[in-house]
Design an enzyme around this catalytic site. Structure first.
Site, PDB file in Angstrom:
ATOM      1  CD  GLU A  89      -1.186  -0.331   3.676  1.00  0.00           C
ATOM      2  OE1 GLU A  89      -1.902  -1.350   3.664  1.00  0.00           O
ATOM      3  OE2 GLU A  89      -1.233   0.498   4.582  1.00  0.00           O
ATOM      4  CB  CYS A 102       3.411   7.422   3.006  1.00  0.00           C
ATOM      5  SG  CYS A 102       4.065   6.269   4.200  1.00  0.00           S
ATOM      6  CB  CYS A 109       8.036  -4.985   8.614  1.00  0.00           C
ATOM      7  SG  CYS A 109       9.514  -4.268   9.367  1.00  0.00           S
ATOM      8  CB  CYS A 113       7.651  -2.350  16.093  1.00  0.00           C
ATOM      9  SG  CYS A 113       9.265  -1.948  15.419  1.00  0.00           S
ATOM     10  CB  CYS A 116       4.202  -1.699  13.852  1.00  0.00           C
ATOM     11  SG  CYS A 116       4.186  -1.515  12.062  1.00  0.00           S
ATOM     12  CB  CYS A 330       2.142   1.774   9.439  1.00  0.00           C
ATOM     13  SG  CYS A 330       3.550   0.940   8.831  1.00  0.00           S
TER      14      CYS A 330
HETATM   15  N1  SAH Z   1      10.143   0.651   9.343  1.00  0.00           N
HETATM   16  C1  SAH Z   1      10.381   2.044   9.345  1.00  0.00           C
HETATM   17  C2  SAH Z   1       9.466   2.808   8.426  1.00  0.00           C
HETATM   18  C3  SAH Z   1       8.053   2.378   8.368  1.00  0.00           C
HETATM   19  S1  SAH Z   1       7.078   2.642   9.837  1.00  0.00           S
HETATM   20  C4  SAH Z   1      10.309   2.589  10.751  1.00  0.00           C
HETATM   21  O1  SAH Z   1       9.902   1.866  11.636  1.00  0.00           O
HETATM   22  O2  SAH Z   1      10.717   3.728  10.942  1.00  0.00           O
HETATM   23  C5  SAH Z   1       6.896   4.403   9.816  1.00  0.00           C
HETATM   24  C6  SAH Z   1       6.564   5.014  11.174  1.00  0.00           C
HETATM   25  O3  SAH Z   1       5.214   4.699  11.568  1.00  0.00           O
HETATM   26  C7  SAH Z   1       7.456   4.509  12.295  1.00  0.00           C
HETATM   27  O4  SAH Z   1       7.873   5.583  13.105  1.00  0.00           O
HETATM   28  C8  SAH Z   1       6.511   3.600  13.054  1.00  0.00           C
HETATM   29  O5  SAH Z   1       6.918   3.417  14.365  1.00  0.00           O
HETATM   30  C9  SAH Z   1       5.204   4.310  12.923  1.00  0.00           C
HETATM   31  N2  SAH Z   1       4.017   3.492  13.180  1.00  0.00           N
HETATM   32  C10 SAH Z   1       3.862   2.171  12.997  1.00  0.00           C
HETATM   33  N3  SAH Z   1       2.612   1.792  13.337  1.00  0.00           N
HETATM   34  C11 SAH Z   1       1.963   2.921  13.734  1.00  0.00           C
HETATM   35  C12 SAH Z   1       0.642   3.188  14.204  1.00  0.00           C
HETATM   36  N4  SAH Z   1      -0.264   2.227  14.316  1.00  0.00           N
HETATM   37  N5  SAH Z   1       0.336   4.474  14.513  1.00  0.00           N
HETATM   38  C13 SAH Z   1       1.241   5.462  14.367  1.00  0.00           C
HETATM   39  N6  SAH Z   1       2.496   5.257  13.937  1.00  0.00           N
HETATM   40  C14 SAH Z   1       2.865   4.006  13.631  1.00  0.00           C
HETATM   41 FE1  SF4 Z   2       8.654  -2.615  10.720  1.00  0.00          FE
HETATM   42 FE2  SF4 Z   2       6.502  -1.439  11.695  1.00  0.00          FE
HETATM   43 FE3  SF4 Z   2       8.679  -1.621  13.181  1.00  0.00          FE
HETATM   44 FE4  SF4 Z   2       8.672   0.033  11.069  1.00  0.00          FE
HETATM   45  S1  SF4 Z   2       7.402   0.187  12.903  1.00  0.00           S
HETATM   46  S2  SF4 Z   2      10.269  -1.423  11.660  1.00  0.00           S
HETATM   47  S3  SF4 Z   2       7.355  -1.144   9.659  1.00  0.00           S
HETATM   48  S4  SF4 Z   2       7.449  -3.358  12.450  1.00  0.00           S
END
Ligand code: SAH
Ligand code: SF4
Length: 340
Positions: A89, A102, A109, A113, A116, A330
Site C-alpha cells: 500500500e 508514503c 516487516c 515492533c 505496528c 501503517c
Molecule cells: N520501518 C520504518 C518505516 C516504516 S514505519 C520505521 O519503523 O521507521 C513508519 C513510522 O510509523 C514509524 O515511526 C513507526 O513506528 C510508525 N508506526 C507504525 N505503526 C503505527 C501506528 N499504528 N500508529 C502510528 N504510527 C505508527
Molecule cells: Fe517494521 Fe513497523 Fe517496526 Fe517500522 S514500525 S520497523 S514497519 S514493524
C-alpha cells in the site's frame, strides 16, 4: 526479466555501452519513461527500431495495478497488487504545501515492533526497485498531478532492503527521472545502526527519520525488538555521527502510546537523551488497530509532553493526523486484504 522502471540511469548507460551504443540513449529512455510517460515503446521515435526491439527483449515494461482505493478529504490510500499476487500500500497526503506520498519498501516487516500492524504480518520479501517507483508513477497517473515529496515510511524497514531503496532514491531524484528534490525525500528507520553508517557515507542529503519511541532501553526493548540488537546508546551515537558527517538535522519520531511512553518523566528523560543534538522531534499520535492492545495518548497528554520538551529547548511538533478514518495506520489496508 528485469523491469525497466527499476534501472538507474547509470545502469542503463552501462547497458547501452555494453551493447555498443552511446550512453545518451539512457537519457532518451528516461525522458520517455518519466517525462513523456509514453508506455508504448514503438512510439519512442528518437530511438532506432533495433534499439527499441532490443529493449523490449531485455526488459519488462509492465506495471503492478492499483486494486483498491480509500479516500477522505486529505488522504488517499491505495492498495497495489504485485505480479506475484502480493499486496502493498501507499498513502497520498494533500498538504497546503504540496502532495506527499508514503511508499512501502517491503511486503510485511520482520522488525516485529509490538505496536505496528506491518510487523504483525511477517516479511514476505523485499520490494524490487521498480515496485517502489511504480507506487509513485501509478499514483501520479491516478491523481493527475505531480507529487512533491516522498516519505519511505509505509510498510517495511527500508534499511533492510538497502540496495533497492538506494536505487529507488536515485531514480526518483534523477533530474531526468521523477525529479524529486533530494531534500523532499525522507527515509524512516527503526534504527539499523550499521546501515545508518552506510547511508551516512553515501552523503546524500535526504531527510533521515529515526523511530525512537522511547527514552530508555527498558521501554524500547518492550516496544522494538531491534533495540536488543542496537541499544539506545549505540543508536544515539550513530545519529550524532550522522549529523556531524552530513551536517543535516535528523528527525526523531516518537509514537505516543497511552501509559507506555507518554509520562512527564519520559519527556524529561527524552530531553536529556537528545540534549544538544541537532534534531527535531515529531510526536506521532498513535493509530489504533483492531489487533493490537495499544491505545493512543490523549491530546491533552500529548500537548503536555510536547510542552515539556519545548521547555527543555527541543524543536518539537505534533504530527497532524491523517486518514485515521480510512485505516491509514501503517499496514492496515494490506492486512485487511491478506486476511480476507
Ligand atoms: N520501518 C520504518 C518505516 C516504516 S514505519 C520505521 O519503523 O521507521 C513508519 C513510522 O510509523 C514509524 O515511526 C513507526 O513506528 C510508525 N508506526 C507504525 N505503526 C503505527 C501506528 N499504528 N500508529 C502510528 N504510527 C505508527
Ligand atoms: Fe517494521 Fe513497523 Fe517496526 Fe517500522 S514500525 S520497523 S514497519 S514493524
Amino acid at each position: 526479466m528485469i523491469n525497466i522502471y527499476g534501472i538507474t540511469r547509470k545502469k542503463l548507460e552501462n547497458y547501452f555501452l555494453e551493447n555498443g551504443e552511446k550512453t545518451f540513449k539512457a537519457l532518451q529512455v528516461f525522458e520517455w519513461l518519466y517525462q513523456k510517460r509514453e508506455k508504448n515503446v514503438d512510439d519512442w521515435s528518437n530511438l532506432k527500431k533495433e534499439i527499441r526491439a532490443r529493449l523490449l527483449e531485455d526488459y519488462s515494461f509492465e506495471m503492478p495495478r492499483i486494486v483498491k482505493k480509500e479516500c477522505d478529504e486529505l488522504t488517499h490510500k491505495y492498495l497495489f497488487e504485485l505480479f506475484d499476487h502480493n499486496f502493498i500500500e501507499a498513502v497520498v497526503m494533500f498538504h497546503d504545501y504540496g502532495i506527499s506520498v508514503c511508499v512501502s519498501s517491503q511486503i510485511g516487516c520482520n522488525m516485529g515492533c509490538a505496536f505496528c500492524e506491518s510487523g504483525r504480518l511477517k516479511k514476505v520479501r523485499n520490494l524490487e526497485t521498480f515496485e517502489m517507483v511504480a507506487q509513485i508513477i501509478l499514483i501520479e497517473e491516478e491523481i493527475k498531478k505531480r507529487v512533491s515529496s516522498v516519505v519511505i515510511m509505509g510498510i517495511g524497514e527500508p534499511l533492510d532492503n538497502y540496495d533497492h531503496v538506494m536505487d529507488f532514491i536515485d531514480i526518483i531524484n534523477d533530474s531526468k527521472g521523477l525529479q524529486l528534490g533530494i531534500r523532499h525525500i525522507t527515509l524512516s528507520t527503526s534504527g539499523l545502526v550499521p546501515k545508518i553508517q552506510d547511508l551516512m557515507k553515501r552523503d546524500i542529503q535526504i531527510n533521515l527519520a529515526i523511530s525512537l519511541h522511547a527514552p530508555n532501553d527498558e521501554i524500547r526493548n518492550k516496544l522494538m525488538k531491534v533495540n536488543k540488537v542496537y541499544s539506545i546508546s549505540q543508536l544515539i551515537c550513530s545519529i550524532k555521527e550522522y549529523i556531524e558527517y552530513t551536517n543535516r538535522r535528523v528527525t526523531i519520531e516518537y509514537v505516543m502510546l497511552k501509559g507506555i511512553n507518554d509520562s512527564d518523566d519520559c519527556a524529561k528523560e527524552l530531553a536529556i537523551l537528545l540534549k544538544g543534538m541537532n534534531v527535531y522531534v515529531n510526536l506521532i499520535p498513535y493509530n489504533e488497530t483492531n489487533h493490537l492492545e495499544f491505545k493512543k495518548s490523549t491530546p491533552k497528554r500529548i500537548a503536555k509532553f510536547c510542552q515539556i520538551l519545548k521547555e527543555k529547548g527541543l524543536n518539537v511538533t505534533i504530527r497532524k493526523e491523517f486518514g485515521s478514518k480510512i485505516s491509514a495506520a501503517c499496514g492496515q489496508l494490506r492486512s485487511k486484504e491478506v486476511e480476507r
